[in-house]
Each structure stands twice: as structure tokens, then as C-alpha cells.
Write an enzyme that holds these catalytic residues in place. Structure first.
Site, PDB file in Angstrom:
ATOM      1  N   ASP A 114       0.851  -1.195   0.000  1.00  0.00           N
ATOM      2  CA  ASP A 114       0.000   0.000   0.000  1.00  0.00           C
ATOM      3  C   ASP A 114       0.881   1.237   0.000  1.00  0.00           C
ATOM      4  OD1 ASP A 114      -2.848   1.169   0.615  1.00  0.00           O
ATOM      5  OD2 ASP A 114      -1.443   2.243   1.923  1.00  0.00           O
TER       6      ASP A 114
ATOM      7  N   TYR B 158       3.048   9.874   0.148  1.00  0.00           N
ATOM      8  CA  TYR B 158       4.056   9.309   1.051  1.00  0.00           C
ATOM      9  C   TYR B 158       5.494   9.600   0.613  1.00  0.00           C
ATOM     10  CZ  TYR B 158       0.067   6.565   2.728  1.00  0.00           C
ATOM     11  OH  TYR B 158      -1.150   6.175   3.216  1.00  0.00           O
TER      12      TYR B 158
ATOM     13  N   LYS C 293      -2.707   6.220  -4.164  1.00  0.00           N
ATOM     14  CA  LYS C 293      -3.825   7.110  -3.807  1.00  0.00           C
ATOM     15  C   LYS C 293      -3.592   8.507  -4.362  1.00  0.00           C
ATOM     16  CE  LYS C 293      -3.773   4.714   0.637  1.00  0.00           C
ATOM     17  NZ  LYS C 293      -2.379   4.617   1.058  1.00  0.00           N
TER      18      LYS C 293
ATOM     19  N   HIS D  30      -7.652   9.602  -1.703  1.00  0.00           N
ATOM     20  CA  HIS D  30      -7.039   9.501  -0.363  1.00  0.00           C
ATOM     21  C   HIS D  30      -7.947  10.038   0.749  1.00  0.00           C
ATOM     22  CE1 HIS D  30      -2.700   9.176   1.326  1.00  0.00           C
ATOM     23  NE2 HIS D  30      -3.564   8.973   2.295  1.00  0.00           N
TER      24      HIS D  30
HETATM   25  N1  LIG Z   1      -5.485   6.172   3.846  1.00  0.00           N
HETATM   26  C1  LIG Z   1      -4.942   6.853   4.842  1.00  0.00           C
HETATM   27  O1  LIG Z   1      -5.295   8.015   5.115  1.00  0.00           O
HETATM   28  C2  LIG Z   1      -3.888   6.208   5.669  1.00  0.00           C
HETATM   29  C3  LIG Z   1      -3.283   5.048   5.232  1.00  0.00           C
HETATM   30  N2  LIG Z   1      -2.285   4.445   5.961  1.00  0.00           N
HETATM   31  C4  LIG Z   1      -1.658   3.209   5.411  1.00  0.00           C
HETATM   32  O2  LIG Z   1      -1.647   2.206   6.412  1.00  0.00           O
HETATM   33  C5  LIG Z   1      -0.308   1.826   6.693  1.00  0.00           C
HETATM   34  C6  LIG Z   1      -0.143   1.428   8.139  1.00  0.00           C
HETATM   35  O3  LIG Z   1      -0.419   2.514   9.020  1.00  0.00           O
HETATM   36  P1  LIG Z   1       0.723   3.317   9.781  1.00  0.00           P
HETATM   37  O4  LIG Z   1       0.148   4.632  10.153  1.00  0.00           O
HETATM   38  O5  LIG Z   1       1.963   3.295   8.968  1.00  0.00           O
HETATM   39  O6  LIG Z   1       0.954   2.570  11.140  1.00  0.00           O
HETATM   40  P2  LIG Z   1       0.971   1.097  11.768  1.00  0.00           P
HETATM   41  O7  LIG Z   1      -0.195   0.999  12.662  1.00  0.00           O
HETATM   42  O8  LIG Z   1       1.197   0.055  10.741  1.00  0.00           O
HETATM   43  O9  LIG Z   1       2.263   1.230  12.705  1.00  0.00           O
HETATM   44  C7  LIG Z   1       3.532   1.446  12.165  1.00  0.00           C
HETATM   45  C8  LIG Z   1       4.525   1.765  13.264  1.00  0.00           C
HETATM   46  O10 LIG Z   1       4.548   0.710  14.231  1.00  0.00           O
HETATM   47  C9  LIG Z   1       5.892   0.336  14.475  1.00  0.00           C
HETATM   48  N3  LIG Z   1       5.873  -1.058  14.941  1.00  0.00           N
HETATM   49  C10 LIG Z   1       5.329  -2.136  14.307  1.00  0.00           C
HETATM   50  N4  LIG Z   1       5.491  -3.231  15.065  1.00  0.00           N
HETATM   51  C11 LIG Z   1       6.133  -2.868  16.195  1.00  0.00           C
HETATM   52  C12 LIG Z   1       6.570  -3.553  17.366  1.00  0.00           C
HETATM   53  N5  LIG Z   1       6.371  -4.861  17.510  1.00  0.00           N
HETATM   54  N6  LIG Z   1       7.199  -2.842  18.331  1.00  0.00           N
HETATM   55  C13 LIG Z   1       7.385  -1.504  18.197  1.00  0.00           C
HETATM   56  N7  LIG Z   1       6.997  -0.800  17.114  1.00  0.00           N
HETATM   57  C14 LIG Z   1       6.380  -1.474  16.129  1.00  0.00           C
HETATM   58  C15 LIG Z   1       6.581   0.563  13.157  1.00  0.00           C
HETATM   59  O11 LIG Z   1       7.963   0.686  13.311  1.00  0.00           O
HETATM   60  C16 LIG Z   1       5.929   1.871  12.711  1.00  0.00           C
HETATM   61  O12 LIG Z   1       6.570   2.978  13.333  1.00  0.00           O
HETATM   62  C17 LIG Z   1       0.517   3.045   6.270  1.00  0.00           C
HETATM   63  O13 LIG Z   1       1.875   2.761   6.170  1.00  0.00           O
HETATM   64  C18 LIG Z   1      -0.199   3.417   5.004  1.00  0.00           C
HETATM   65  O14 LIG Z   1       0.189   2.548   3.959  1.00  0.00           O
HETATM   66  C19 LIG Z   1      -1.926   4.957   7.180  1.00  0.00           C
HETATM   67  C20 LIG Z   1      -2.489   6.117   7.655  1.00  0.00           C
HETATM   68  C21 LIG Z   1      -3.511   6.838   6.931  1.00  0.00           C
HETATM   69  O1  LIG Z   2      -2.151   8.208   4.490  1.00  0.00           O
HETATM   70  C1  LIG Z   2      -1.830   9.017   5.310  1.00  0.00           C
HETATM   71  O2  LIG Z   2      -0.753   8.924   6.086  1.00  0.00           O
HETATM   72  C2  LIG Z   2      -0.686  10.087   6.878  1.00  0.00           C
HETATM   73  C3  LIG Z   2      -0.105   9.862   8.209  1.00  0.00           C
HETATM   74  O3  LIG Z   2       0.311   8.557   8.436  1.00  0.00           O
HETATM   75  C4  LIG Z   2      -2.087  10.587   6.929  1.00  0.00           C
HETATM   76  O4  LIG Z   2      -2.144  11.940   7.132  1.00  0.00           O
HETATM   77  C5  LIG Z   2      -2.566  10.242   5.597  1.00  0.00           C
HETATM   78  O5  LIG Z   2      -3.915  10.158   5.498  1.00  0.00           O
END
Ligand SMILES: NC(=O)C1=CN([C@@H]2O[C@H](COP(=O)(O)OP(=O)(O)OC[C@H]3O[C@@H](n4cnc5c(N)ncnc54)[C@H](O)[C@@H]3O)[C@@H](O)[C@H]2O)C=CC1
Ligand SMILES: O=C1O[C@H](CO)[C@@H](O)[C@@H]1O
Length: 325
Positions: free
Chosen positions: A53, A58, A87, A118
Site C-alpha cells: 500500500d 508518502y 492514492k 485519499h
Molecule cells: N489512507 C490513509 O489516510 C492512511 C493510510 N495508511 C496506510 O496504512 C499503513 C499502516 O499505518 P501506519 O500509520 O503506517 O501505522 P501502523 O499501525 O502500521 O504502525 C507502524 C509503526 O509501528 C511500528 N511497529 C510495528 N510493530 C512494532 C513492534 N512490535 N514494536 C514496536 N513498534 C512497532 C513501526 O515501526 C511503525 O513505526 C501506512 O503505512 C499506510 O500505507 C496509514 C495512515 C492513513
Molecule cells: O495516508 C496518510 O498517512 C498520513 C499519516 O500517516 C495521513 O495523514 C494520511 O492520510
């Protein structure tokens, strides 16, 4: 379910007939960690994860492209075995073609399996670096409401018809009223809605029920509690990891995969990425216990509400509320 079932064994048939793997590597990475993205992508693919994803916003697409090229050139994987999502960001709300073209160039791909709008939002202007990213002005105000947010979804639908760039079309951060409007005005039901979801975000339950009624697949983001990994140390999660001899990562992913949702999970550590593929066989009672804990103690990690009405009331972002009307 056999005891050696893996979260890799799960996939969902989308409403357009395409099949999406239920586990994805997330790539919304802070700029100082961008160099680590190719290794994370390679580790994920080598661990069997087939879904990546990403997003124009990003800034990681060229790093993903580098890893994909390396693996494809080496014969380790074929493009058609992968499912890649990008996105279109709200600052490019009326330039979906420009956005997707750039994402294709940066990833080096000829098509995306899924393109999402997005946010149901439109931003005006550029940031202080001249980029259409988060265009705060000199007073720290983010000007949104530049146009009709549905324009982006319409442009993505149109591009799918006119090009070979897009297999499936979806949205992200859409609430029920945004989904209803998108369906009514375009006749195209989004294949997915990508939203923040984990056991502590109980206020997504109504949205999930509505999505189910329309055959819209739910993609859950922030499954570990986003960049602060806020759910990783929660005692209830640790309890289930210990009970089943798995990891907290596996518990938090399995919570979605077993509920027919797609989990987006991020790490740059290969061993943790391997843990993503392990399924924790949570029972219905375990899942209910997690849900109950979340309802009692809710939490949202992504607070970019931008007036789109996602239900988060406790965070003050710097935006001009007037302009959203
Ligand atoms: N559509 C949108 O608006 C959004 C989409 N996303 C998508 O979802 C994906 C996942 O969400 P994220 O916000 O990246 O967060 P996430 O919930 O996947 O957490 C990622 C964080 O957790 C840490 N982590 C993972 N396992 C760990 C462990 N066992 N111990 C300590 N730290 C640990 C990683 O190093 C990283 O800093 C994003 O990378 C992106 O692709 C994320 C946010 C918004
Ligand atoms: O996808 C996204 O990622 C950022 C932060 O993790 C958020 O603002 C956005 O929707």
C-alpha cells in the site's frame, strides 16, 4: 482453520471481481526512514506478502519501485503476482491523471491494482516548498474546500475507462454520507474504503456495517496504532499473543483478517514483517473481548480530520473551518 494457517492464506473478492490479498505492507514512512523502504518491501515480498500500500503523498513510491525492479529483474517475483495500491492526495484533487502518472513513473509500474481517493477533501495551493502536499499558509492555516471532493473519484473512474493504468477503484477516509453520495452520483460502488480501524476505534462500526451492505471491502490502517505504535504495548493484546504463542503484531493483524477486512501493517524490521504473516487463531469471544475493551477506551491515532466528519472531536488541527462549508 488448520493450526498452520497463515494470514497470507486470506484474500477478499472485491465487488468488481478482482481479488485483493488481506495483508498488505504499509509504506507511509517518515522522510528520514525512506532509505529503509526498499529493504522493507523486499523483506515483505520474500516473506510471502503480495500486497503493498502506497500513495503519491508518502514520497516512498520511487523506493518501492527500486525494490520491485530488483526482485522482478532477479526473477524472484512477477508483477502479476503482486497487488499494488496508490492514492490521489486532496491537493491534487482535480489532477488525478497527473498524480497517477507520477505514481506510475516513480514505481516504474505500468498499472496499479487499486487506486484510491485519499480523502474526501480538496486543498488549495502549495506548501512552503512549493509542493501540493499540506498547503498551510504563513498563518498555519490549511485552506481546504477548493472544489467538490467527488471530482477526484469521478476522475479516477474516468481514467480507468480511458487507460490501462487502473484495475480497481476505491476511496479512503470516506464516511457513510460520502460513500452514499459517491454511489448515487457515479453509479460506481467503490471496491474498498480504506479507514483507520483497530479494536480501540469503536466508532467505525456503523461505517463498517454500511460498507458491508454495499459490498465495499474495508481496508484497516493504523492497525498497530500508527507511527507511535500505540497498540503494541496494550496488555490485552499481549495477553492474546501469550495465550496463542504469537506476537502482538500477529494478534493486531489477525483481528482484521479473521473479520474479512484487509490489514495494512508497517515496519522496517524484516523479523517483524515475517511475524505479520503468522495468524493468531482468535476466537469469536477473543474478538468480542477486544471490541469491548475498545468501546470502553476508544482512541483515534490519525487525527487529520479536516472537517470531513470522521467523528474525532478532541483534536484541534490548523484548518479554516469556514472554508469547508
Ligand atoms: N489512507 C490513509 O489516510 C492512511 C493510510 N495508511 C496506510 O496504512 C499503513 C499502516 O499505518 P501506519 O500509520 O503506517 O501505522 P501502523 O499501525 O502500521 O504502525 C507502524 C509503526 O509501528 C511500528 N511497529 C510495528 N510493530 C512494532 C513492534 N512490535 N514494536 C514496536 N513498534 C512497532 C513501526 O515501526 C511503525 O513505526 C501506512 O503505512 C499506510 O500505507 C496509514 C495512515 C492513513
Ligand atoms: O495516508 C496518510 O498517512 C498520513 C499519516 O500517516 C495521513 O495523514 C494520511 O492520510
Amino acid at each position: 482453520m488448520s493450526s498452520n494457517t497463515s494470514s497470507l492464506d486470506y484474500s477478499i473478492k472485491l465487488n468488481d471481481g478482482n481479488v485483493i490479498p488481506s495483508l498488505a505492507l504499509g509504506t507511509a514512512t517518515p522522510p528520514e526512514e525512506h532509505e529503509a523502504v526498499p529493504e522493507a518491501v523486499k523483506a515483505a515480498i520474500r516473506a510471502g506478502i503480495r500486497h503493498i500500500d502506497t500513495a503519491w503523498y508518502y514520497g516512498t513510491e520511487k523506493y518501492i519501485g527500486k525494490a520491485l525492479k530488483e526482485l522482478i529483474d532477479a526473477g524472484e517475483i512477477k508483477r502479476e503476482e503482486l497487488f499494488i495500491t496508490t492514492k490521489v492526495w486532496p491537493a491534487l484533487w482535480d489532477r488525478a491523471e497527473t498524480s497517477i502518472k507520477k505514481s506510475l513513473e516513480d514505481t516504474g509500474l505500468e498499472y496499479f491494482d487499486l487506486v484510491l481517493q485519499h480523502w474526501p477533501q480538496t486543498f488549495k495551493g502549495t506548501d512552503k516548498n512549493g509542493l501540493p502536499s499540506r498547503p498551510y499558509d504563513e498563518n498555519g492555516i490549511l485552506h481546504f474546500g477548493a472544489g467538490d471532493y467527488l471530482e477526484t473519484y469521478k476522475q479516477i473512474i474516468d481514467l480507468r475507462k480511458r487507460t490501462n493504468w487502473i484495475k480497481s477503484v476505491g476511496v479512503s477516509n470516506f464516511h457513510i454520507h460520502h460513500l452514499k453520495r459517491a454511489i448515487e452520483e457515479t453509479g460506481v460502488v467503490p471496491a474498498v474504503d480504506q479507514i483507520e480501524h483497530h479494536y480501540r476505534l469503536a466508532d467505525q462500526i456503523g461505517l463498517i456495517e454500511y460498507a458491508k451492505s454495499q459490498n465495499i471491502a474495508i481496508e484497516a490502517y493504523a492497525v498497530f496504532g500508527s507511527s507511535i505504535a500505540g497498540l503494541i504495548d496494550e496488555p490485552i493484546v499481549k495477553k492474546f499473543a501469550d495465550k496463542y504463542g504469537t506476537t502482538v503484531n500477529s494478534v493486531l493483524i489477525s483481528y482484521h483478517v479473521l473479520n474479512n477486512r484487509i490489514a495494512l501493517a508497517r515496519s522496517k524490521t524484516p523479523e517483524r514483517i515475517e511475524d505479520f504473516t503468522v495468524l493468531t487463531p482468535l476466537t469469536k469471544d477473543d474478538i468480542e473481548e477486544l471490541d469491548k475493551a475498545g468501546i470502553e477506551n476508544p482512541k483515534r491515532y490519525i487525527t487529520d480530520d479536516w472537517g470531513v466528519g470522521l467523528g474525532f472531536k478532541h483534536w484541534k488541527t490548523k484548518y479554516s473551518w469556514e472554508e469547508s462549508k
